[in-house]
Design an enzyme around this catalytic site. Structure first.
Site, mmCIF file in Angstrom:
data_model
loop_
_atom_site.group_PDB
_atom_site.id
_atom_site.type_symbol
_atom_site.label_atom_id
_atom_site.label_comp_id
_atom_site.label_asym_id
_atom_site.label_seq_id
_atom_site.Cartn_x
_atom_site.Cartn_y
_atom_site.Cartn_z
ATOM 1 N N HIS A 142 -8.038 24.200 -7.694
ATOM 2 C CA HIS A 142 -8.491 23.092 -8.540
ATOM 3 C C HIS A 142 -7.293 22.316 -9.070
ATOM 4 C CE1 HIS A 142 -12.685 24.949 -9.578
ATOM 5 N NE2 HIS A 142 -12.694 24.274 -8.457
ATOM 6 N N ARG A 176 -13.120 26.857 0.491
ATOM 7 C CA ARG A 176 -14.105 25.822 0.798
ATOM 8 C C ARG A 176 -14.475 25.942 2.279
ATOM 9 N NH1 ARG A 176 -9.943 23.272 -2.200
ATOM 10 N NH2 ARG A 176 -10.626 22.437 -4.228
ATOM 11 N N LYS A 185 -7.366 20.478 -0.583
ATOM 12 C CA LYS A 185 -7.554 19.043 -0.759
ATOM 13 C C LYS A 185 -6.227 18.357 -1.051
ATOM 14 C CE LYS A 185 -12.347 18.854 -2.361
ATOM 15 N NZ LYS A 185 -13.257 18.432 -3.461
ATOM 16 N N ARG A 236 -18.361 30.507 -2.724
ATOM 17 C CA ARG A 236 -17.170 30.109 -3.507
ATOM 18 C C ARG A 236 -17.470 30.254 -4.997
ATOM 19 N NH1 ARG A 236 -12.414 26.879 -3.517
ATOM 20 N NH2 ARG A 236 -12.391 25.176 -5.027
ATOM 21 N N TYR A 285 -17.073 27.998 -14.927
ATOM 22 C CA TYR A 285 -17.412 29.386 -14.634
ATOM 23 C C TYR A 285 -17.417 30.260 -15.881
ATOM 24 C CZ TYR A 285 -16.804 27.816 -9.883
ATOM 25 O OH TYR A 285 -16.930 27.119 -8.709
ATOM 26 N N HIS A 329 -20.966 27.047 -0.124
ATOM 27 C CA HIS A 329 -20.315 26.825 -1.423
ATOM 28 C C HIS A 329 -20.805 27.812 -2.478
ATOM 29 C CE1 HIS A 329 -17.353 24.051 -2.992
ATOM 30 N NE2 HIS A 329 -17.991 24.019 -4.145
#
Length: 328
Positions: free
Chosen positions: A300, A177, A201, A277, A309, A274
């Site tokens: 994730h 990210r 995150k 990514r 994806y 992004h």
């Protein structure tokens, strides 16, 4: 019909009228920041959503206790947002904020039931994530502009050009990210084991493998940084090529958009970091990577976020089938 009671109230008056609710929202935000370890950006988004909601409650209903907040009040707020042309995606984010807030209130035994149980989120039209095709990424890696007949280089050979090219390489080869790339620290790059440690995150750390070629490129950049700049922020990998300070998000965003636009690397309308990514994840899945492995590489929390994806992979299979099968 709902009567707006306090249209002319100042922000201070709104806070005083429902001080308990506003104070509770601050406690909740502190919980997200200190215990859940959410990023500053995420906490800011939660703060904005909650403030908007509490302002609406106060101006529409006056003094309100936490236990008095009903699903009808929440639906009224959401309806007003959609009347002002807010997208379903943005409305759903605000719903997510309220769900987290009332879940916190339940955990603290402040309420016995969340009013969100009767709130239905609007449906969002699913869009496949945009990505750059392999031809476009080859042009960036080989540093040859696809729109020039004179083999014009995309990146200059000076330190600034080297910085920009390496940023593209790290984005594409790791799927980081923007915030993760900016915060990437030099000591977390293990050139011996060809891995980098990334703080993602929620303060979750993950390890991402890198190629020997990328490790060598990082080594050259570090050496060039020390010879080019007398003073620079030593902790992070990437610094501003002129000032030596840590990069900021807008600098990287504008830089990526500039190169993708000027050299027509992609026809996508949105040209942001992004996209790289998405490109990393899509190229992995298109070449047969295990979805769980891609999930771990991206950081994730659930497989559901990664499964988007696979749609790109299916679209590629459909195209191959239609072009190659006699009965297609």
């Amino acid at each position: 019909m709902i009567v707006r009671l306090f249209d002319n109230f100042t922000i201070i008056n709104l806070f005083v009228l429902n001080q308990e609710l506003y104070s509770l929202s601050e406690r909740f935000l502190s919980y997200l920041e200190l215990e859940k370890r959410y990023s500053v950006h995420t906490c800011t988004a939660y703060r904005n959503d909650l403030t908007q909601f509490l302002d609406h409650i106060t101006t529409s209903y006056g003094r309100t206790l936490l236990a008095d907040i009903s699903h009808i009040m929440i639906r009224d707020w959401l309806a007003s947002l959609m009347e002002n042309a807010m997208t379903a995606k943005s409305v759903n984010r605000k719903i997510s904020t309220l769900k987290s807030f009332f879940k916190y209130c339940l955990q603290q035994a402040m309420i016995t039931q969340s009013p969100m149980v009767k709130v239905i989120a609007p449906k969002i039209k699913k869009r496949l994530p945009g990505f750059i095709d392999e031809k476009g990424m080859r042009a960036l890696e080989e540093n040859v502009s696809p729109v020039s007949t004179t083999a014009l280089h995309i990146f200059a050979s000076d330190f600034e050009g080297q910085t920009h090219q390496l940023i593209f390489e790290v984005f594409y080869q790791t799927g980081l990210r923007l915030s993760e790339l900016i915060a990437l620290e030099e000591f977390k790059i293990d050139k011996g084991n060809l891995t980098i440690k990334v703080m993602g995150k929620g303060g979750k750390e993950r390890i991402i493998p890198i190629s020997a070629a990328l490790a060598a490129q990082i080594q050259r950049y570090q050496s060039e940084k020390r010879s080019h700049l007398e003073d620079f922020e030593e902790k992070v990998l990437f610094v501003h090529p002129n000032t030596g300070r840590k990069l900021y998000p807008k600098y990287v965003y504008l830089m990526v958009r500039k190169y993708l636009s000027e050299h027509q690397i992609t026809t996508l309308r949105k040209k942001s970091p992004h996209i790289l990514r998405h490109t990393f994840a899509t190229h992995l899945t298109n070449n047969g990577a295990d979805l769980n492995a891609v999930k771990e590489l991206l950081g994730h929390a659930s497989l559901a976020a990664t499964q988007v994806y696979t749609h790109n992979t299916i679209e590629k299979l459909k195209k191959v089938y239609q072009q190659a099968h006699p009965k297609a």
